[in-house]
Design a protein around this motif. Structure first.
Motif, PDB file in Angstrom:
ATOM      1  N   ASN A   1       0.673  -1.154   0.146  1.00  0.00           N
ATOM      2  CA  ASN A   1      -0.004   0.157   0.030  1.00  0.00           C
ATOM      3  C   ASN A   1       1.026   1.284   0.069  1.00  0.00           C
ATOM      4  O   ASN A   1       1.915   1.253   0.634  1.00  0.00           O
ATOM      5  CB  ASN A   1      -0.833  -0.044   1.173  1.00  0.00           C
ATOM      6  CG  ASN A   1      -1.960  -1.171   0.952  1.00  0.00           C
ATOM      7  OD1 ASN A   1      -2.300  -1.529   0.086  1.00  0.00           O
ATOM      8  ND2 ASN A   1      -2.217  -1.627   2.374  1.00  0.00           N
ATOM      9  N   ASN A   2       0.271   2.301  -0.746  1.00  0.00           N
ATOM     10  CA  ASN A   2       1.415   3.581  -0.795  1.00  0.00           C
ATOM     11  C   ASN A   2       0.022   4.838  -0.729  1.00  0.00           C
ATOM     12  O   ASN A   2      -0.885   4.537  -1.127  1.00  0.00           O
ATOM     13  CB  ASN A   2       1.988   3.685  -1.768  1.00  0.00           C
ATOM     14  CG  ASN A   2       1.239   3.375  -3.049  1.00  0.00           C
ATOM     15  OD1 ASN A   2       0.689   4.122  -3.657  1.00  0.00           O
ATOM     16  ND2 ASN A   2       1.810   2.247  -3.876  1.00  0.00           N
ATOM     17  N   ALA A   3       0.747   6.005  -0.161  1.00  0.00           N
ATOM     18  CA  ALA A   3      -0.131   7.163  -0.169  1.00  0.00           C
ATOM     19  C   ALA A   3       0.700   8.263  -0.401  1.00  0.00           C
ATOM     20  O   ALA A   3       1.918   8.452   0.183  1.00  0.00           O
ATOM     21  CB  ALA A   3      -0.847   7.133   1.295  1.00  0.00           C
ATOM     22  N   ILE A   4       0.189   9.173  -0.909  1.00  0.00           N
ATOM     23  CA  ILE A   4       0.782  10.709  -1.023  1.00  0.00           C
ATOM     24  C   ILE A   4      -0.435  11.705  -0.442  1.00  0.00           C
ATOM     25  O   ILE A   4      -1.519  11.720  -0.908  1.00  0.00           O
ATOM     26  CB  ILE A   4       1.030  10.763  -2.519  1.00  0.00           C
ATOM     27  CG1 ILE A   4       1.857   9.824  -3.167  1.00  0.00           C
ATOM     28  CG2 ILE A   4       1.416  12.258  -2.777  1.00  0.00           C
ATOM     29  CD1 ILE A   4       1.919   9.877  -4.561  1.00  0.00           C
ATOM     30  N   SER A   5       0.192  12.706   0.291  1.00  0.00           N
ATOM     31  CA  SER A   5      -0.593  13.558   1.087  1.00  0.00           C
ATOM     32  C   SER A   5       0.129  15.088   0.948  1.00  0.00           C
ATOM     33  O   SER A   5       0.944  15.265   1.911  1.00  0.00           O
ATOM     34  CB  SER A   5      -0.833  12.996   2.470  1.00  0.00           C
ATOM     35  OG  SER A   5      -1.467  13.936   3.260  1.00  0.00           O
ATOM     36  N   PRO A   6      -0.323  15.855   0.079  1.00  0.00           N
ATOM     37  CA  PRO A   6       0.178  17.117   0.089  1.00  0.00           C
ATOM     38  C   PRO A   6      -0.493  17.871   1.208  1.00  0.00           C
ATOM     39  O   PRO A   6      -1.546  17.744   1.596  1.00  0.00           O
ATOM     40  CB  PRO A   6       0.127  17.756  -1.294  1.00  0.00           C
ATOM     41  CG  PRO A   6      -1.299  16.859  -1.729  1.00  0.00           C
ATOM     42  CD  PRO A   6      -1.052  15.479  -1.153  1.00  0.00           C
ATOM     43  N   SER A   7       0.201  19.069   1.644  1.00  0.00           N
ATOM     44  CA  SER A   7      -0.562  19.827   2.633  1.00  0.00           C
ATOM     45  C   SER A   7      -0.306  21.307   2.324  1.00  0.00           C
ATOM     46  O   SER A   7       0.829  21.766   1.775  1.00  0.00           O
ATOM     47  CB  SER A   7       0.145  19.683   4.009  1.00  0.00           C
ATOM     48  OG  SER A   7      -0.469  20.357   4.875  1.00  0.00           O
ATOM     49  N   LEU A   8      -1.397  22.014   2.599  1.00  0.00           N
ATOM     50  CA  LEU A   8      -1.197  23.678   2.279  1.00  0.00           C
ATOM     51  C   LEU A   8      -1.779  24.382   3.090  1.00  0.00           C
ATOM     52  O   LEU A   8      -3.134  24.038   3.638  1.00  0.00           O
ATOM     53  CB  LEU A   8      -1.913  24.008   0.891  1.00  0.00           C
ATOM     54  CG  LEU A   8      -1.880  25.147   0.396  1.00  0.00           C
ATOM     55  CD1 LEU A   8      -0.588  26.055   0.099  1.00  0.00           C
ATOM     56  CD2 LEU A   8      -2.852  25.486  -0.740  1.00  0.00           C
ATOM     57  N   THR A   9      -1.191  25.247   4.116  1.00  0.00           N
ATOM     58  CA  THR A   9      -1.831  26.206   4.702  1.00  0.00           C
ATOM     59  C   THR A   9      -2.395  27.554   3.913  1.00  0.00           C
ATOM     60  O   THR A   9      -1.723  28.114   3.490  1.00  0.00           O
ATOM     61  CB  THR A   9      -0.846  26.842   5.640  1.00  0.00           C
ATOM     62  OG1 THR A   9      -0.148  25.597   6.521  1.00  0.00           O
ATOM     63  CG2 THR A   9      -1.311  27.779   6.767  1.00  0.00           C
ATOM     64  N   LEU A  10      -3.743  27.777   4.442  1.00  0.00           N
ATOM     65  CA  LEU A  10      -4.351  28.841   3.692  1.00  0.00           C
ATOM     66  C   LEU A  10      -4.324  30.167   4.721  1.00  0.00           C
ATOM     67  O   LEU A  10      -4.865  29.984   5.884  1.00  0.00           O
ATOM     68  CB  LEU A  10      -5.833  28.746   3.256  1.00  0.00           C
ATOM     69  CG  LEU A  10      -5.962  27.471   2.389  1.00  0.00           C
ATOM     70  CD1 LEU A  10      -7.342  27.367   2.160  1.00  0.00           C
ATOM     71  CD2 LEU A  10      -5.161  27.666   1.114  1.00  0.00           C
ATOM     72  N   PRO A  11      -3.569  31.171   4.620  1.00  0.00           N
ATOM     73  CA  PRO A  11      -3.466  32.306   5.568  1.00  0.00           C
ATOM     74  C   PRO A  11      -4.851  33.386   5.586  1.00  0.00           C
ATOM     75  O   PRO A  11      -4.649  34.371   4.960  1.00  0.00           O
ATOM     76  CB  PRO A  11      -2.352  33.079   4.880  1.00  0.00           C
ATOM     77  CG  PRO A  11      -2.417  32.993   3.203  1.00  0.00           C
ATOM     78  CD  PRO A  11      -2.880  31.568   3.141  1.00  0.00           C
ATOM     79  N   VAL A  12      -5.716  32.502   6.279  1.00  0.00           N
ATOM     80  CA  VAL A  12      -7.151  33.050   6.341  1.00  0.00           C
ATOM     81  C   VAL A  12      -7.066  34.376   7.147  1.00  0.00           C
ATOM     82  O   VAL A  12      -7.828  35.341   7.250  1.00  0.00           O
ATOM     83  CB  VAL A  12      -8.042  31.895   6.603  1.00  0.00           C
ATOM     84  CG1 VAL A  12      -8.332  31.188   5.600  1.00  0.00           C
ATOM     85  CG2 VAL A  12      -7.786  31.601   7.960  1.00  0.00           C
ATOM     86  N   THR A  13      -5.923  34.417   8.100  1.00  0.00           N
ATOM     87  CA  THR A  13      -5.893  35.530   9.127  1.00  0.00           C
ATOM     88  C   THR A  13      -5.122  36.887   8.195  1.00  0.00           C
ATOM     89  O   THR A  13      -5.108  37.939   8.896  1.00  0.00           O
ATOM     90  CB  THR A  13      -5.336  35.265  10.106  1.00  0.00           C
ATOM     91  OG1 THR A  13      -3.790  34.746   9.664  1.00  0.00           O
ATOM     92  CG2 THR A  13      -5.883  34.306  11.232  1.00  0.00           C
ATOM     93  N   GLY A  14      -4.743  36.794   7.025  1.00  0.00           N
ATOM     94  CA  GLY A  14      -3.995  37.740   6.339  1.00  0.00           C
ATOM     95  C   GLY A  14      -2.683  38.210   6.987  1.00  0.00           C
ATOM     96  O   GLY A  14      -2.109  39.306   6.598  1.00  0.00           O
ATOM     97  N   LEU A  15      -1.869  37.349   7.637  1.00  0.00           N
ATOM     98  CA  LEU A  15      -0.645  37.476   8.142  1.00  0.00           C
ATOM     99  C   LEU A  15       0.318  37.914   7.123  1.00  0.00           C
ATOM    100  O   LEU A  15       1.284  38.678   7.070  1.00  0.00           O
ATOM    101  CB  LEU A  15      -0.206  36.625   8.916  1.00  0.00           C
ATOM    102  CG  LEU A  15      -0.891  36.446  10.216  1.00  0.00           C
ATOM    103  CD1 LEU A  15      -0.242  35.240  11.049  1.00  0.00           C
ATOM    104  CD2 LEU A  15      -0.597  37.416  10.979  1.00  0.00           C
TER     105      LEU A  15
END
Length: 427
Positions: A103-117
């Motif tokens: 079994n294998n898996a690929i998991s990208p991750s993205l942080t959305l700057p909803v606070t406008g920093l």
């Protein structure tokens, strides 16, 4: 398998776009040679007028170049400030023992700057860039104030040396006549001793003034940032004839455009933006994590959402620090404003007083020089003695030196007041 190949290729392409380290070795021997060459080129002939002096100082002064490097740094930082946080990707490989299953898996991750920093970080960098630029302008004006005041002091010292050398030449002739009269018994020992002591004191004053003149010229070379290979530098130009007029003091409204005040305003604005950014950090950013997995021969797709909970920390330490920094910047801004207002008022009063003193000295100087000229005529007619003529000459000479000292102080006060006015054109 193909998907893994594409992912590896993408990762390799991203890594290849990263900035690599570049050496910047320092070659002091080469720098010294280039420095000497530029210095000699800037000072051909050994004379600098006011415009050449300013141009040379603005180009070579160390402190000004350090301030420009600081602006260049903040400009570069502002260019890249406010970028989003880089995405991440994780890989997972699972082998089930006893069964022919992988079994294998690929998991990208993205942080959305909803606070406008990121937008706030960009604004903070721009405000610090503005602060550094205005600080550089203030440093430049302070430097030019000191440079022009040094020029005035050198010119006054040069004028005093010229007056002193002329007076010494005349005193030596006077001393010869007094010596002969003393040998003939026509001048008593007390008067002879006073004349001799005055000549010796004037010679000592000349040596002290020559030493001061050398120190001032060395200070000029250092302030201009010149290499010692240029040797002695002379300044062309003349002191004002008579008593210079008053310089208008800048109003409070004009002082609002002062570079040092604008620098403090920009720094205070940056501290306010930093406080807003720290407050926004209390609230969580949204992270999205899509997942593709191959499990037991089946394809699976899912998406995860992570959201930190502001329960205990809530960034309170950083908020307290940013609040304190804003208070400090606010106090520095107010202090700079008050300093400018006080300086403008005090310098205006000082120049008015110095001008009155200078005018009095100038008027008294002409009276004493006229009296000395009258004594000269009487001496040529045999109606006065060499001692009386020498005394009249020396009193006028001392008044000339006093006038030059007063003129020097007035020129310094005027120069400071000129450069305090933001609208004054230094060129």
């Amino acid at each position: 398998m193909r998907k893994h190949i594409y992912t590896a290729a993408l990762s390799a392409a991203v890594l290849s776009s990263c900035i690599s380290y570049q050496e910047a070795p320092v070659d002091l021997s080469r720098d010294s040679a280039e420095w000497a060459q530029v210095s000699v080129t800037m000072c051909k002939g050994g004379y600098l007028n006011r415009e050449q002096m300013i141009k040379t100082g603005l180009l070579l002064n160390r402190e000004l170049n350090q301030a420009r490097l600081k602006v260049a740094k903040s400009t570069s930082v502002a260019e890249f400030a406010g970028l989003w946080e880089d995405p991440s990707v994780s890989f997972e490989l699972e082998r089930v023992f006893g069964e022919n299953i992988t079994n294998n898996a690929i998991s990208p991750s993205l942080t959305l700057p909803v606070t406008g920093l990121p937008r706030l970080a960009e604004k903070i960098a721009e405000q610090y860039k503005e602060s550094d630029y205005r600080e550089m302008q203030a440093t430049e004006r302070n430097y030019l104030t000191d440079l022009e005041n040094l020029r005035h002091r050198i010119m006054v010292t040069h004028a005093k040396l010229h007056v002193m050398q002329h007076r010494l030449a005349v005193m030596q002739e006077e001393q010869k006549k007094i010596d002969r009269l003393h040998e003939l018994g026509e001048v008593d020992f007390g008067a002879f001793q006073v004349a001799t002591q005055r000549l010796n004191d004037t010679r000592r004053e000349q040596m002290e003034l020559e030493t001061e003149h050398l120190r001032q010229r060395n200070e000029l070379i250092e302030m201009l940032g010149l290499h010692p290979a240029v040797g002695e530098i002379e300044l062309s130009g003349h002191l004002p004839d008579g008593v210079p007029g008053l310089v208008g003091a800048p109003s409070a409204d004009a002082l609002l455009a002062s570079p040092s005040l604008l620098a403090q305003m920009a720094a205070y604005g940056a501290s306010e933006t930093e406080l807003r950014a720290e407050i926004r950090k209390q609230y969580p950013e949204l992270s999205l994590t899509p997942l593709y997995a191959r499990d037991g021969g089946n394809d699976k797709v899912s998406i995860g959402v992570s959201l930190p909970l502001p329960v205990w920390n809530r960034n309170r330490e950083a908020i307290a620090r940013a609040t304190g920094d804003r208070s400090l910047k606010q106090a520095e801004l107010i202090t700079e404003w008050r300093r400018l207002v006080q300086q403008a008022s005090l310098l205006d009063k000082e120049q008015q007083l110095l001008r009155r003193h200078c005018a009095t000295e100038y008027e008294r100087l002409h009276e004493l020089e006229a009296a000395a000229a009258q004594q000269e005529k009487l001496f040529n007619l045999g109606e006065t003695s060499i001692l009386e003529l020498a005394e009249s000459r020396h009193v006028a000479y001392e008044r000339r030196l006093a006038y030059l000292d007063c003129l020097s102080e007035l020129l310094v006060a005027r120069c400071k007041l000129q450069y305090l006015n933001p609208s004054y054109n230094k060129q």
